[in-house]
Design a protein around this motif. Structure first.
Motif, short mmCIF file in Angstrom:
data_model
loop_
_atom_site.label_atom_id
_atom_site.label_comp_id
_atom_site.label_asym_id
_atom_site.label_seq_id
_atom_site.Cartn_x
_atom_site.Cartn_y
_atom_site.Cartn_z
N SER A 26 -64.63 31.15 -50.87
CA SER A 26 -64.18 29.67 -50.58
C SER A 26 -64.33 28.79 -51.71
O SER A 26 -63.76 27.70 -52.02
CB SER A 26 -64.30 29.33 -49.28
N TRP A 27 -65.66 29.15 -52.05
CA TRP A 27 -66.38 28.11 -53.26
C TRP A 27 -66.80 28.71 -54.57
O TRP A 27 -67.89 29.62 -54.31
CB TRP A 27 -67.55 27.36 -52.59
N PRO A 28 -66.12 28.70 -55.36
CA PRO A 28 -66.33 29.63 -56.76
C PRO A 28 -67.70 29.53 -57.12
O PRO A 28 -68.17 30.41 -57.65
CB PRO A 28 -65.05 28.88 -57.64
N ASP A 29 -67.99 28.10 -57.43
CA ASP A 29 -69.48 28.09 -57.85
C ASP A 29 -70.57 28.88 -57.21
O ASP A 29 -71.35 29.49 -57.60
CB ASP A 29 -69.82 26.68 -57.82
N GLU A 30 -70.48 28.71 -55.94
CA GLU A 30 -71.55 29.57 -55.06
C GLU A 30 -71.00 30.98 -54.92
O GLU A 30 -72.25 31.75 -55.25
CB GLU A 30 -71.23 28.75 -53.46
N ALA A 31 -70.14 31.32 -55.04
CA ALA A 31 -69.86 32.90 -55.27
C ALA A 31 -70.57 33.58 -56.47
O ALA A 31 -71.12 34.34 -56.51
CB ALA A 31 -68.23 33.04 -55.19
N HIS A 32 -70.36 32.71 -57.57
CA HIS A 32 -70.62 33.35 -58.93
C HIS A 32 -72.21 33.01 -59.04
O HIS A 32 -72.91 33.91 -59.77
CB HIS A 32 -70.01 32.70 -59.87
N SER A 33 -72.81 32.09 -58.25
CA SER A 33 -74.14 31.99 -58.38
C SER A 33 -75.01 32.89 -57.41
O SER A 33 -76.20 33.55 -57.86
CB SER A 33 -74.86 30.68 -58.02
N ALA A 60 -72.46 29.84 -45.27
CA ALA A 60 -73.25 28.71 -45.17
C ALA A 60 -74.60 28.77 -45.34
O ALA A 60 -75.32 28.49 -44.66
CB ALA A 60 -73.16 28.01 -43.77
N GLY A 61 -75.06 29.53 -46.49
CA GLY A 61 -76.35 29.81 -47.10
C GLY A 61 -77.22 30.88 -46.10
O GLY A 61 -78.39 30.83 -46.45
N ARG A 62 -76.25 31.47 -45.23
CA ARG A 62 -76.99 32.98 -44.69
C ARG A 62 -76.14 34.00 -45.11
O ARG A 62 -75.15 34.10 -45.58
CB ARG A 62 -76.86 32.66 -43.17
N CYS A 63 -77.10 35.19 -45.03
CA CYS A 63 -76.60 36.55 -46.01
C CYS A 63 -76.60 37.23 -44.62
O CYS A 63 -77.55 37.46 -43.77
CB CYS A 63 -77.48 37.03 -46.65
N TYR A 64 -75.35 37.90 -44.35
CA TYR A 64 -75.09 38.82 -43.39
C TYR A 64 -75.12 40.11 -44.03
O TYR A 64 -74.15 40.46 -44.76
CB TYR A 64 -74.06 38.37 -42.44
N VAL A 65 -75.95 41.15 -43.44
CA VAL A 65 -75.91 42.48 -44.03
C VAL A 65 -75.50 43.49 -42.88
O VAL A 65 -75.99 43.41 -41.72
CB VAL A 65 -77.21 43.08 -44.52
N ALA A 66 -74.43 44.18 -42.97
CA ALA A 66 -74.09 45.02 -41.90
C ALA A 66 -74.06 46.68 -42.37
O ALA A 66 -73.46 46.99 -43.74
CB ALA A 66 -72.63 44.99 -41.48
#
Length: 109
Positions: A26-33, A60-66
C-alpha cells in the motif's frame, strides 16, 4: 475506523522470489525499504532450511510470520520423561529466535 488503503501488486525484480511469493503493498517506499534483495534471499534460504512454506506480512511497522506446523508448538507433551519429547519441545522454542535471526527482523525494531 481508518479507511483501508488501496493495495497494489508489485514486482520484486527476483524471478526466484516471485516463484514462491506474491508481494502486495500500500506504501511503495516502505515496501522497497523492507523487501530488499538481502531480505528476499534470507526468506528463501529460511524456507529452504525449514522445508516449509513461510508467509510474511509487514503491517504498521510489525512483521507477522506464519509457518504451518502439524503439532502444538507452545504446549509441552505430558510425558516429560521422554528425552525425544524434551528435545522436540526445546527445538520448537528455539524456532522463535531463529525466525528473528535468520530473517534479521531485529533490524526493523
Amino acid at each position: 475506523m481508518y479507511p483501508i488503503p488501496k493495495v497494489y501488486k508489485i514486482r520484486t525484480g527476483s524471478e526466484v522470489f516471485e516463484k514462491y511469493y506474491t508481494v502486495y503493498r500500500s506504501w511503495p517506499d516502505e515496501a522497497h525499504s523492507i523487501l530488499t534483495e538481502e531480505m528476499m534471499q534470507n526468506i528463501l534460504a529460511f524456507r529452504h532450511q525449514l522445508k516449509r512454506e513461510i508467509s510474511l506480512s509487514f503491517v504498521a511497522g510489525r512483521c507477522y510470520v506464519a509457518i504451518p506446523f502439524d503439532q502444538q508448538l507452545l504446549e509441552p507433551a505430558h510425558d516429560i520423561t521422554d528425552k525425544e519429547t524434551i528435545k522436540e519441545y526445546f527445538f520448537t522454542i528455539l524456532l522463535y529466535p531463529a525466525i528473528i535471526n535468520q530473517l534479521k527482523l531485529y533490524e526493523y525494531i
